[in-house]
Design an enzyme around this catalytic site. Structure first.
Site, PDB file in Angstrom:
ATOM      1  N   LYS A   1       0.820  -1.187   0.000  1.00  0.00           N
ATOM      2  CA  LYS A   1       0.000   0.000   0.000  1.00  0.00           C
ATOM      3  C   LYS A   1       0.866   1.254   0.000  1.00  0.00           C
ATOM      4  O   LYS A   1       0.404   2.350  -0.296  1.00  0.00           O
ATOM      5  CB  LYS A   1      -0.882   0.027   1.260  1.00  0.00           C
ATOM      6  CG  LYS A   1      -1.793  -1.160   1.394  1.00  0.00           C
ATOM      7  CD  LYS A   1      -2.463  -1.198   2.765  1.00  0.00           C
ATOM      8  CE  LYS A   1      -3.243  -2.481   2.881  1.00  0.00           C
ATOM      9  NZ  LYS A   1      -3.584  -2.779   4.279  1.00  0.00           N
ATOM     10  N   GLY A   2       2.139   1.087   0.362  1.00  0.00           N
ATOM     11  CA  GLY A   2       2.996   2.241   0.641  1.00  0.00           C
ATOM     12  C   GLY A   2       3.150   3.237  -0.500  1.00  0.00           C
ATOM     13  O   GLY A   2       3.321   4.427  -0.268  1.00  0.00           O
TER      14      GLY A   2
ATOM     15  N   ASP B   1      14.844  -0.667   0.494  1.00  0.00           N
ATOM     16  CA  ASP B   1      15.604  -0.851   1.731  1.00  0.00           C
ATOM     17  C   ASP B   1      16.673  -1.915   1.467  1.00  0.00           C
ATOM     18  O   ASP B   1      17.717  -1.614   0.899  1.00  0.00           O
ATOM     19  CB  ASP B   1      14.592  -1.234   2.821  1.00  0.00           C
ATOM     20  CG  ASP B   1      15.198  -1.384   4.194  1.00  0.00           C
ATOM     21  OD1 ASP B   1      16.269  -0.837   4.453  1.00  0.00           O
ATOM     22  OD2 ASP B   1      14.585  -2.064   5.043  1.00  0.00           O
TER      23      ASP B   1
ATOM     24  N   LYS C   1      17.143   3.755   0.936  1.00  0.00           N
ATOM     25  CA  LYS C   1      18.078   3.570   2.067  1.00  0.00           C
ATOM     26  C   LYS C   1      19.251   2.761   1.545  1.00  0.00           C
ATOM     27  O   LYS C   1      19.359   1.561   1.810  1.00  0.00           O
ATOM     28  CB  LYS C   1      17.387   2.750   3.161  1.00  0.00           C
ATOM     29  CG  LYS C   1      16.559   3.534   4.131  1.00  0.00           C
ATOM     30  CD  LYS C   1      16.185   2.625   5.302  1.00  0.00           C
ATOM     31  CE  LYS C   1      14.768   2.865   5.715  1.00  0.00           C
ATOM     32  NZ  LYS C   1      14.326   1.927   6.756  1.00  0.00           N
TER      33      LYS C   1
ATOM     34  N   PHE D   1      14.091   4.279  10.352  1.00  0.00           N
ATOM     35  CA  PHE D   1      12.744   3.875   9.957  1.00  0.00           C
ATOM     36  C   PHE D   1      11.890   5.132   9.820  1.00  0.00           C
ATOM     37  O   PHE D   1      11.874   5.985  10.696  1.00  0.00           O
ATOM     38  CB  PHE D   1      12.136   2.901  10.963  1.00  0.00           C
ATOM     39  CG  PHE D   1      11.022   2.115  10.336  1.00  0.00           C
ATOM     40  CD1 PHE D   1      11.294   0.988   9.575  1.00  0.00           C
ATOM     41  CD2 PHE D   1       9.705   2.533  10.456  1.00  0.00           C
ATOM     42  CE1 PHE D   1      10.266   0.292   8.952  1.00  0.00           C
ATOM     43  CE2 PHE D   1       8.677   1.835   9.842  1.00  0.00           C
ATOM     44  CZ  PHE D   1       8.955   0.708   9.090  1.00  0.00           C
ATOM     45  N   VAL D   2      11.203   5.238   8.680  1.00  0.00           N
ATOM     46  CA  VAL D   2      10.439   6.459   8.397  1.00  0.00           C
ATOM     47  C   VAL D   2       8.971   6.140   8.120  1.00  0.00           C
ATOM     48  O   VAL D   2       8.626   5.039   7.692  1.00  0.00           O
ATOM     49  CB  VAL D   2      11.041   7.231   7.201  1.00  0.00           C
ATOM     50  CG1 VAL D   2      12.423   7.767   7.534  1.00  0.00           C
ATOM     51  CG2 VAL D   2      11.089   6.372   5.944  1.00  0.00           C
TER      52      VAL D   2
ATOM     53  N   ARG E   1       0.331   6.664   7.554  1.00  0.00           N
ATOM     54  CA  ARG E   1       0.446   6.832   6.100  1.00  0.00           C
ATOM     55  C   ARG E   1      -0.055   8.204   5.660  1.00  0.00           C
ATOM     56  O   ARG E   1       0.288   8.678   4.587  1.00  0.00           O
ATOM     57  CB  ARG E   1      -0.385   5.757   5.374  1.00  0.00           C
ATOM     58  CG  ARG E   1       0.104   4.338   5.579  1.00  0.00           C
ATOM     59  CD  ARG E   1      -0.617   3.418   4.607  1.00  0.00           C
ATOM     60  NE  ARG E   1      -0.503   2.015   4.962  1.00  0.00           N
ATOM     61  CZ  ARG E   1       0.513   1.222   4.612  1.00  0.00           C
ATOM     62  NH1 ARG E   1       1.510   1.707   3.910  1.00  0.00           N
ATOM     63  NH2 ARG E   1       0.533  -0.051   4.955  1.00  0.00           N
TER      64      ARG E   1
HETATM   65  P1  IMP Z   1      13.121  -4.259   1.113  1.00  0.00           P
HETATM   66  O1  IMP Z   1      12.617  -5.527   0.517  1.00  0.00           O
HETATM   67  O2  IMP Z   1      13.959  -4.500   2.324  1.00  0.00           O
HETATM   68  O3  IMP Z   1      13.806  -3.349   0.119  1.00  0.00           O
HETATM   69  O4  IMP Z   1      11.877  -3.518   1.710  1.00  0.00           O
HETATM   70  C1  IMP Z   1      11.052  -2.724   0.982  1.00  0.00           C
HETATM   71  C2  IMP Z   1       9.746  -2.530   1.705  1.00  0.00           C
HETATM   72  O5  IMP Z   1       9.905  -2.474   3.122  1.00  0.00           O
HETATM   73  C3  IMP Z   1       9.151  -1.205   1.336  1.00  0.00           C
HETATM   74  O6  IMP Z   1       8.317  -1.340   0.205  1.00  0.00           O
HETATM   75  C4  IMP Z   1       8.383  -0.814   2.578  1.00  0.00           C
HETATM   76  O7  IMP Z   1       7.091  -1.362   2.532  1.00  0.00           O
HETATM   77  C5  IMP Z   1       9.138  -1.457   3.707  1.00  0.00           C
HETATM   78  N1  IMP Z   1      10.030  -0.507   4.373  1.00  0.00           N
HETATM   79  C6  IMP Z   1      11.377  -0.490   4.356  1.00  0.00           C
HETATM   80  N2  IMP Z   1      11.869   0.520   5.081  1.00  0.00           N
HETATM   81  C7  IMP Z   1      10.804   1.189   5.563  1.00  0.00           C
HETATM   82  C8  IMP Z   1      10.659   2.375   6.403  1.00  0.00           C
HETATM   83  O8  IMP Z   1      11.623   3.031   6.843  1.00  0.00           O
HETATM   84  N3  IMP Z   1       9.384   2.754   6.666  1.00  0.00           N
HETATM   85  C9  IMP Z   1       8.298   2.080   6.200  1.00  0.00           C
HETATM   86  N4  IMP Z   1       8.383   0.987   5.425  1.00  0.00           N
HETATM   87  C10 IMP Z   1       9.630   0.536   5.117  1.00  0.00           C
HETATM   88 MG    MG Z   2       6.123  -1.109   0.311  1.00  0.00          MG
END
Ligand code: IMP
Ligand code: MG
Length: 183
Positions: free
Chosen positions: A47-48, A109, A137, A158-159, A171
């Site tokens: 949903k982000g 991330d 990140k 974390f944001v 959100r």
């Molecule tokens: P990754 O697979 O570790 O790259 O994670 C990506 C997903 O993790 C993003 O689409 C977000 O939904 C969630 N995520 C990673 N860091 C944050 C943060 O700082 N705040 C909120 N959601 C995060």
């Molecule tokens: Mg996401």
């Protein structure tokens, strides 16, 4: 407004709504140049990415013929630690075979979610795949992924806000804020 649960506190603005608006217009303009006259399926990752995507598509000029689709993946549960396991909760409605696909993410991330999505997308034989992410990140990366359009590199914090959540909350904040978590 009471942002604060017992051990979780929303603190300072990291990226303001004005900065987001300016950068989103720049990215929309760049997408307009790169895809001038072409068709693009803009795929939002639920949903982000919804809040960013809704502003982004209105910054893409009408010389680009866009359609919208969505996917939902789950990798986090209600924690701030990545599990490394990506599960498709909702798949695309339409075929992307021979289409230009632009994946829109809120944040990259570790890169695990995106690398999984890219692998899956390529199996569907699109004409092209590019990625647009509001936040990056980069120091947390575990697998390398190409982010073609990037809003802002951010530190390892974390944001929340502007679509990003902590346990489903915050959100709706117009800017990006750092979350402080105390055990
Ligand atoms: P990754 O697979 O570790 O790259 O994670 C990506 C997903 O993790 C993003 O689409 C977000 O939904 C969630 N995520 C990673 N860091 C944050 C943060 O700082 N705040 C909120 N959601 C995060
Ligand atoms: Mg996401």
């Amino acid at each position: 407004m009471d942002f604060n649960a017992s051990n979780v506190k929303v603190s300072n603005v990291l990226v303001s709504k004005e900065q987001i608006a300016r950068r989103t217009r720049e990215i929309g303009h760049a997408i307009g140049e790169d895809y001038n006259g072409a068709e693009v399926v803009v795929v939002g990752i639920l949903k982000g990415a919804v809040v960013f995507m809704s502003d982004l598509v209105r910054s893409i000029p009408e010389t680009v013929d866009i359609s919208l689709d969505f996917m939902a993946v789950s990798s986090y549960g209600d924690s701030t630690k990545t599990s490394g396991i990506v599960r498709i909760v909702k798949d695309l409605d339409c075929s992307v075979k021979n289409q230009n696909v632009l994946i829109v993410e809120d944040i990259v991330d570790t890169g695990l979610t995106l690398s999984y999505l890219l692998k899956l997308m390529h199996e569907r034989e699109p004409r092209s795949v590019k990625v647009c992410a509001l936040l990056d990140k980069e120091e947390r990366r575990k697998v390398s992924v190409d982010v073609n359009y990037r809003g802002f590199p951010i530190p390892d914090k974390f944001v929340v806000g502007y679509g990003l959540d902590y346990a489903g909350k915050w959100r709706n904040l117009p800017s990006i804020h750092i979350v402080e978590i105390t055990e």
